[in-house]
Design an enzyme around this catalytic site. Structure first.
Site, short mmCIF file in Angstrom:
data_model
loop_
_atom_site.label_atom_id
_atom_site.label_comp_id
_atom_site.label_asym_id
_atom_site.label_seq_id
_atom_site.Cartn_x
_atom_site.Cartn_y
_atom_site.Cartn_z
N SER A 172 7.35 -7.84 4.76
CA SER A 172 5.92 -7.67 4.55
C SER A 172 5.64 -7.66 3.06
O SER A 172 6.55 -7.76 2.23
CB SER A 172 5.43 -6.36 5.18
OG SER A 172 6.00 -5.25 4.52
N LYS A 173 4.38 -7.50 2.72
CA LYS A 173 3.95 -7.56 1.33
C LYS A 173 4.64 -6.53 0.45
O LYS A 173 4.88 -6.76 -0.72
CB LYS A 173 2.42 -7.35 1.28
CG LYS A 173 1.79 -7.64 -0.08
CD LYS A 173 1.82 -9.12 -0.38
CE LYS A 173 1.16 -9.41 -1.71
NZ LYS A 173 1.28 -10.83 -2.09
#
Length: 467
Positions: free
Chosen positions: A238-239
Site C-alpha cells: 500500500s501507499k
C-alpha cells in the site's frame, strides 16, 4: 508448437501500480523469450471509474518501462457486439439462459440457502423456463451440478473447485452489458491468447472462465497465478510502503531498466543472480521459476539495484533521463559532451537520477552561490594567493588533462608547503560552492578549463571583497 500469445489487461481506474507492472512484465518477457505475441487490452467496462487520464497514465508507464505491445490497445467498451454474438451462441446451444429473477428474489434465495446451512447462491429457478429476452432479464451460464473444475496452474499446481458450489452466474446484465468473466474469455479467445499469467487474486474467477471455455467447446489456455506483492511488513502493498504507481518511480529518479530488473525478481529467480540487463532477462526468463510465495517489496533493495544500473550505463544513455530531472530543478541543459562528462563524474555515487541531478546542479549554475559555512571556513584571506596561482597556472597549461592538473597542484604544494587537502578543499568550494563534490580532478576536467578558471577567479574576488 503454437505461437505463444500473452496479454496484459489493466482496468483504467487509476495509475499502473507495482503489482500490475510486474504482471505485464512477466507476460511481456515470456512473449519476447518465445518470439510470441504480447497484447495490450484496456478493460474499461466500469464506466463510472474508468478515465482517459488513467488510460494515458498506464500507456505512459508501460512505454517508460519499455514494455511494448504487438497488438492493441483494445478497449472492451468497443467490443460489445462481439460479446453479444458469443452470448447468443451460448443461449442457442442451451449452455446459457435468460433469467427474470429480481435482485430481491435472488437475495431471498441466498438467505434461504444460508438458513439451511448451504452456500448462499442462486437456486436455478429460471434454468428450465425457456424465457425470452425481456426488459429486465439477465443471461446466466448453466453450470454443472456435480463434479469438479480443476484449474491446472503452472505456478500453484492443481486447484479443485466443486461445481456444486458455483451457481448459474450472470454473464450478461439486464442493461445489455457483458459481465467481466464473459468479456475476458471472449477477448482471450478471439485474440488467440493461449497463456495467461496474472495475480492470484484472479484465481477465484478462473473456474468460472473455464466453464465458459468448455461451454463454447474452445481450447483451454495455460493459466499461471502469481502471488501478490507484499510490503516489508508482509501486509498487502500500500501507499505506506512507498510509491505505488510506476510513474512515481520515474519522478523519483529510478531507471526503467532497474525497475524491470527489480520487478522480475519479485517472484522469479535464476539461481543467485540479482543484476540483469533487459536482453539478459529476455534470454533467461521462463515460467518454471515463477515463485509460489508472496514477494516483499523493499525500497532499499530497489535503490541499491538502481545505483548498479546507473553505474553500468554509458553516460550518453543517462543524459536524456537526467535532463528530465535537471529541468525539474529549472536547469536548462543539453545532451552533449559536457553533460555526458558531468554524468561520468557522478555515476559512481548516485543512487537515483534525482540525486545525480542535485549533484550536477553546480556544473550549470553561474555564478556559484557559496555555502556560508563552507566559505567562512575555506575561502579565507590566507588562501587567496594559492587560488590566484591555481587560476594562473591552469590558464597557462598547454594541455588540460588530469596529469597536467596534478602537476599544478604538486607545484603549489611544493611552493607553499601545504598538503593536498588544504589546497583541494578551497578549490572545491570555489568551484561548487560547497564542500561536497566528485573527485577534484575529474570535476575540473568535466567543468572545463574556461569555467574552472572563471570560478576560481570569482572566489578570489569574493575573498577580496570581504577583506
Amino acid at each position: 508448437m503454437d505461437t505463444i500469445v500473452t496479454r496484459f489487461p489493466p482496468s483504467p481506474t487509476g495509475y499502473l501500480h507495482i503489482g500490475g507492472a510486474r504482471t505485464a512484465l512477466f507476460n511481456w518477457l515470456y512473449a519476447r523469450k518465445t518470439k510470441g505475441k504480447f497484447i495490450l487490452r484496456i478493460e474499461d467496462t466500469d464506466a463510472a471509474r474508468s478515465t482517459k487520464e488513467s488510460v494515458d497514465a498506464i500507456l505512459e508507464s508501460l512505454q517508460w518501462l519499455g514494455i511494448d505491445w504487438d497488438e492493441g490497445p483494445y478497449f472492451q467498451t468497443q467490443r460489445y457486439p462481439i460479446y453479444d454474438e458469443y452470448i447468443e451462441k451460448l443461449i442457442d446451444s442451451g449452455s446459457a439462459y435468460y433469467c427474470s429473477c429480481t435482485p430481491d428474489e435472488v437475495n431471498a434465495m441466498r438467505e434461504d440457502a444460508k438458513a439451511r446451512g448451504l452456500k448462499p447462491m442462486y437456486n436455478g429457478k429460471c434454468r428450465k423456463r425457456n424465457l425470452k429476452k425481456g426488459d429486465n432479464t439477465v443471461v446466466r451460464l448453466k453450470t454443472p451440478d456435480t463434479g469438479v473444475t480443476i484449474v491446472k496452474d503452472i505456478v500453484k499446481g492443481n486447484t479443485a473447485f466443486q461445481n456444486s458450489e458455483m451457481d448459474d452466474f450472470i454473464i450478461k446484465r439486464s442493461d445489455g452489458s457483458a459481465m467481466y468473466n464473459l468479456a475476458v474469455v471472449i477477448d482471450d479467445l478471439t485474440m488467440g491468447v493461449n497463456t495467461i499469467i496474472r495475480g492470484d487474486d484472479h484465481l477465484i474467477n478462473t473456474p468460472k472462465q473455464m466453464l465458459i471455455y468448455m461451454a463454447l467447446g474452445a481450447d483451454m489456455p495455460v493459466f499461471g497465478h502469481v502471488p501478490m506483492v507484499l510490503g516489508s511488513d508482509k501486509a498487502r502493498l500500500s501507499k505506506r510502503h512507498g510509491a505505488m504507481s510506476v510513474g512515481e518511480y520515474k519522478t523519483l529518479g529510478f531507471l526503467p531498466d532497474a525497475m524491470i530488473n527489480y520487478l522480475v525478481r519479485l517472484g522469479w529467480s535464476h539461481g543467485d543472480q540479482e543484476f540483469f540487463e533487459r536482453t539478459d532477462l529476455i534470454e533467461k526468463f521462463d515460467l518454471e521459476h515463477l515463485g509460489r510465495s508472496a514477494s516483499m517489496f523493499d525500497t532499499d533493495k530497489l535503490m541499491a539495484l538502481n545505483a548498479k544500473h546507473i553505474q553500468s550505463k554509458h553516460p550518453e544513455e543517462l543524459a536524456d533521463p537526467l535532463l528530465f530531472h535537471l529541468k525539474n530543478l529549472k536547469i536548462d541543459a543539453k545532451n552533449d559532451a559536457f553533460t555526458q562528462g558531468v554524468i561520468q563524474t557522478l555515476q559512481p555515487r548516485s543512487k537515483t537520477l534525482v540525486e545525480m541531478a542535485q549533484g550536477a546542479a553546480f556544473y550549470y549554475q553561474d555564478p556559484v552561490s557559496f555555502d556560508e559555512k563552507a566559505a567562512h571556513k575555506f575561502l579565507t584571506p590566507d588562501i587567496l594567493t594559492v587560488l590566484q596561482n591555481c587560476a594562473n597556472d591552469i590558464q597557462a597549461l598547454e594541455t588540460y588533462t588530469q596529469e597536467s592538473l596534478e602537476d599544478v597542484f604538486k607545484k603549489i604544494m611544493e611552493k607553499t608547503d601545504l598538503k593536498f587537502g588544504k589546497i583541494a578543499q578551497p578549490i572545491r568550494v570555489a568551484i561548487t560552492g560547497t564542500t561536497v563534490s566528485p573527485g577534484i580532478f575529474e570535476m575540473l576536467l568535466a567543468l572545463g578549463r574556461e569555467r574552472t578558471v572563471q570560478r576560481i577567479k570569482a572566489a578570489v574576488r569574493f575573498i577580496q571583497d570581504k577583506v
